[in-house]
Design an enzyme around this catalytic site. Structure first.
Site, PDB file in Angstrom:
ATOM      1  N   HIS A  76       0.814  -1.209   0.000  1.00 33.04           N
ATOM      2  CA  HIS A  76       0.000   0.000   0.000  1.00 33.04           C
ATOM      3  C   HIS A  76       0.850   1.263   0.000  1.00 33.04           C
ATOM      4  O   HIS A  76       0.368   2.340  -0.357  1.00 33.04           O
ATOM      5  CB  HIS A  76      -0.938   0.023   1.211  1.00 33.04           C
ATOM      6  CG  HIS A  76      -1.987  -1.059   1.163  1.00 33.04           C
ATOM      7  ND1 HIS A  76      -1.764  -2.329   1.645  1.00 33.04           N
ATOM      8  CD2 HIS A  76      -3.247  -1.059   0.666  1.00 33.04           C
ATOM      9  CE1 HIS A  76      -2.852  -3.059   1.453  1.00 33.04           C
ATOM     10  NE2 HIS A  76      -3.760  -2.327   0.858  1.00 33.04           N
ATOM     11  N   GLY A  77       2.083   1.161   0.441  1.00 40.50           N
ATOM     12  CA  GLY A  77       2.952   2.339   0.460  1.00 40.50           C
ATOM     13  C   GLY A  77       4.067   2.161   1.460  1.00 40.50           C
ATOM     14  O   GLY A  77       3.988   1.302   2.356  1.00 40.50           O
TER      15      GLY A  77
END
Lengths: 360, 468
Positions: free
Chosen positions: B324-325
């Protein structure tokens, strides 16, 4: 593919959708209380907070915002024998429908002493699609105001009015659909308005100082200085009657006068005395327009005093190249002249009222 | 271009009409491909170059792998394919994070280092189509799939606009066969697709986007709110992200269905799960199954014993978080889920099976699962780690430092939405709509579309998962 049943289904869907969305949208706008549009009402809140003694407001677009200094106006009027306490309610880009909205909101708050509204003819309604979703365009597309908005658009002596009309219709369809109607009322309460960017002592006025860091518009003027010089020279000659004024079609001008008369009457229905204050811009037709409006209103019977700054008496000062901050706005030093002169001239026009008030 | 924007409806109407008016399958695929690139280029035309590169590279890798004379060559090709795909992903997704971290590290060590001025824009959907593309070459390498000979087919698979930017992550073996053969409009379940699109639209625009300002307000100033409000806002966020993401997926699946394609189901009412293991079989199914097939199992799965299985599970969940990051918040989010999965597996070993049949147990288990998922969402949503810790403390202890309250009204909203969701989980609404006569259905659909427009905020919010 079965074409006919599919087309019939699509048509049924589209018909029901359009009836529902515009039914809800228009009924909702007529029935629900209008949400507060901060960009238009923040100055009303500031006015209420700062001064309950205001008896005169000056309302208009950025021309009014940057040209009317209430302190100087009051001083000049007082020295001429008229004790006035004014406030600058100018708002950048204000059009006719927005002006009516602001005045209505102001009247709803019942400022105790307010009795007079100086108004500059508002900006024409020309919606930029980049602002289509803005709350100000939402105000402009009020279905109750649609006939007046269309009349105003068509009254402008401007070839782009048909483009303005088309843009208005698109915006009208957008803002009078159901889109966001309920959602707007579900949003969390807005934060209280930001404190005013300027000192309360300026009373709504925003001076434009040519010595300060230039805005994009000012940079434009500085780049185009030669052209601007020629334009102001022509305007000066027109205002001073050295050359003929820019022509406006008579039928067109009658529409324009009718729209401004409706605005003045509207101000009167709110309980305030309307005063037309024609502030200059750099369109040739505006000189002709201001003169026509003055001729139509500034005479016994119409009861709409007019102060016109696009005439002979002011031509030398107003149409000096150095008097302009950018293509549409006067510098602070010329705003001083405008405010002082307006105070003096209006006092002369109001003197009968003031002497009556003094006798009472 | 968002599914809820008017321009998408215009775009789709054109694509739909053009697509079904053509009588040749290759022309239809060409229309889909061009439309997909227009759709993707609407964000930034430069992104299409990246998509084209990724497509061409993996298409070539697939062909070369199949033609490779030796296993060694196949190893080499898959290694290059995985490296290039991950390098693309890392460059665009993690460059800013690592550059900033590197400068901070140097500065902490007393080395004078200027902040990195180059910022890379994250191409929307890169994580989705990179994983999709990777699965293609990995499946060829494993012998599960034959390489596609047609570049048009492969490019349509990677770029297919309904699922391009936020999934579901489609497997090549599911999608590529669907490109063969001319589809008939008569086989398209139009009404089912319209209902699905409508539900997706309602979830995204009417629920998620209207809850967002309240969630934003609490998460940006948690100190101003009561503990109960923070707890409620977290639950609202759980609803917001579910409605946002599953709403997008519904619209993606419906859009694909209208063009005759079936996409994989991505959500199965995950908040009704009675365990965290079930939750992950119902939430973002296409990602969790991708991670299972291409990460957890290759790591060894549970083949090396219980502890090795738990280790692999935790690694998978943490990497799933990092997908997701690049942020510690996502690491903690993944760890919380990984930890809960391990705990649940341990608990399931000694729990009496009969217990799970009791209604009270199931309700309790569902609430506990939801509570844990909400706690993890705090780390997913909060702007930074300190804020997340403060919010998590308030969530667990139900105490806050402020006085502002949203709990009193939000509780009714949560219960109402939960009830509606439970009704639709049994298909009651969609089945009732399916049973309507044709004119009644379309009249009701038009009226309902007009009504939901009133609950659609005028300012569009991008889908949350676009940032991933």
């Amino acid at each position: 593919m079965q074409i006919r049943p599919n087309v019939a289904s699509a048509a049924l869907f589209a018909g029901c959708f359009l009836i529902t969305t515009y039914g809800i949208g228009i009924a909702g706008r007529l029935a629900l209380p209008p949400p507060d549009v901060g960009e238009l009402t923040d100055k009303i809140h500031t006015l209420e907070r700062n001064d309950a003694d205001i008896d005169t407001i000056a309302i208009g677009s950025s021309r009014m915002l940057h040209a009317f200094d209430p302190v100087l106006f009051d001083q000049a009027a007082r020295q001429a024998g008229c004790p006035i306490h004014s406030y600058n309610l100018g708002i950048g880009g204000l059009n006719l429908i927005e002006m009516r909205y602001v005045l209505r909101r102001l009247a709803a708050d019942h400022p105790p002493r307010l009795s007079r509204a100086l108004f500059d003819p508002p900006n024409d309604i020309h919606i930029e699609f980049t602002n289509l979703k803005s709350q100000r365009v939402w105000v402009t597309t009020d279905p109750r105001e649609a006939p007046l908005a269309i009349a105003d658009i068509l009254s402008h002596p401007d070839p782009r009015k048909y483009s303005s009309l088309a843009r208005y219709l698109v915006a009208f369809l957008y803002h009078n659909s159901a889109l966001g109607l309920a959602s707007r009322y579900l949003e969390p309460a807005a934060a209280p308005p930001a404190p005013p960017r300027q000192a309360a002592s300026l009373r709504g006025y925003e001076p434009l100082d040519p010595g300060a860091a230039p805005t994009v518009e000012r940079v434009g003027l500085l780049r185009d200085r030669d052209n601007f010089g020629r334009t102001t020279q022509t305007l000066h000659d027109q205002a001073a009657d050295r050359i003929g004024p820019a022509p406006i079609d008579a039928g067109q001008e009658n529409q324009r006068i009718a729209v401004i008369r409706r605005l003045a009457n509207f101000i009167r229905t709110l309980g305030y005395e309307p005063v037309l204050m024609s502030l200059p811009d750099t369109y040739g037709e505006s000189i002709t327009d201001a003169r026509d409006l003055q001729a139509a209103f500034d005479r016994p019977g119409t009861q709409i005093p007019v102060v016109n700054f696009m005439d002979k008496a002011d031509a030398g000062i107003i149409y000096d190249t150095a008097s302009w901050y950018d293509w549409a706005h006067l510098t602070q030093s010329v705003a001083t002249y405008v405010s002082t002169t307006a105070g003096q001239r209006l006092c002369r026009k109001f003197s009968a009222d003031f002497s009556q008030a003094a006798e009472r | 271009m968002l599914f809820v924007e008017p321009r998408f409806f215009v775009f789709f109407a054109i694509v739909f009409a053009l697509y079904w008016s053509l009588r040749r399958n290759d022309l239809r695929k060409l229309v889909l491909l061009v439309a997909s690139y227009i759709f993707y280029g609407a964000w930034d035309p430069r992104f299409t170059l990246l998509l084209a590169f990724s497509t061409l590279f993996d298409f070539g890798a697939g062909l070369m792998m199949e033609a490779a004379p030796s296993q060694r060559r196949r190893h080499l090709i898959i290694a290059v394919s995985v490296t290039v795909n991950l390098a693309l992903l890392f460059t665009f997704k993690y460059f800013n994070f690592f550059a900033d971290s590197f400068v901070t590290l140097l500065q902490a060590a007393g080395v004078a280092a200027n902040p990195v001025t180059v910022r890379l824009i994250l191409p929307v959907g890169i994580s989705f189509y990179t994983f999709q593309s990777l699965s293609y070459t990995l499946d060829i390498y494993r012998g599960h799939l034959r390489a596609r000979r047609s570049l048009l087919d492969y490019a349509t698979f990677v770029g297919f606009f309904p699922q391009l930017v936020a999934g579901p992550i489609v497997r090549a073996y599911d999608f590529l066969p669907q490109l063969d053969g001319l589809k008939r409009f008569a086989d398209v379940p139009v009404r089912r697709a319209l209902i699905l699109f409508f539900f997706g639209y309602v979830k995204k625009s009417c629920v998620s986007d209207n809850l967002a300002p309240y969630v934003d307000a609490v998460f940006s100033h948690p100190g101003d709110y009561t503990g109960l409000s923070i707890m409620t806002a977290t639950m609202l966020y759980a609803i917001q992200i579910y409605c946002d993401f599953s709403g997008y997926t519904d619209m993606a699946i419906a859009t694909a269905k209208l063009l005759g394609y079936d996409l994989t189901v991505n959500f199965r009412h995950p908040y009704f799960s009675t365990s965290i293991s079930t939750f992950w079989r119902r939430w973002h199914i296409s990602l969790s199954s991708w991670l299972r097939d291409y990460l957890y199992i290759p790591l060894g799965g549970n083949r090396g014993g219980r502890l090795a299985g738990y280790r692999n599970l935790l690694v998978t969940m943490v990497l799933g978080g990092l997908w997701h990051g690049a942020s510690w918040n996502f690491v903690i989010w993944g760890t919380l889920h990984g930890g809960a999965l391990i705990l649940h597996k341990e608990y399931a070993r000694w729990r009496p099976e009969a217990l799970t049949d009791h209604a009270a147990y199931r309700v309790g288990a569902m609430l506990l699962t939801f509570w844990w998922v909400c706690l993890a969402w705090i780390f997913f949503r909060a702007a930074n780690l300190p804020a997340a810790m403060e919010l998590a403390r308030s969530f667990v202890t139900m105490s806050g430092t402020g006085t502002l309250d949203i709990a009193s009204w939000a509780a009714a909203v949560i219960l109402g939405l939960g009830l509606l969701h439970a009704i639709e989980a049994r298909g009651l609404i969609s089945n009732a709509l399916m049973s309507l006569r044709r004119p009644s259905f379309y009249a009701l659909a038009g009226t309902a579309a007009g009504v939901v427009l009133a609950f659609t905020p005028a300012a569009y919010r991008p889908f949350i998962y676009f940032q991933f």
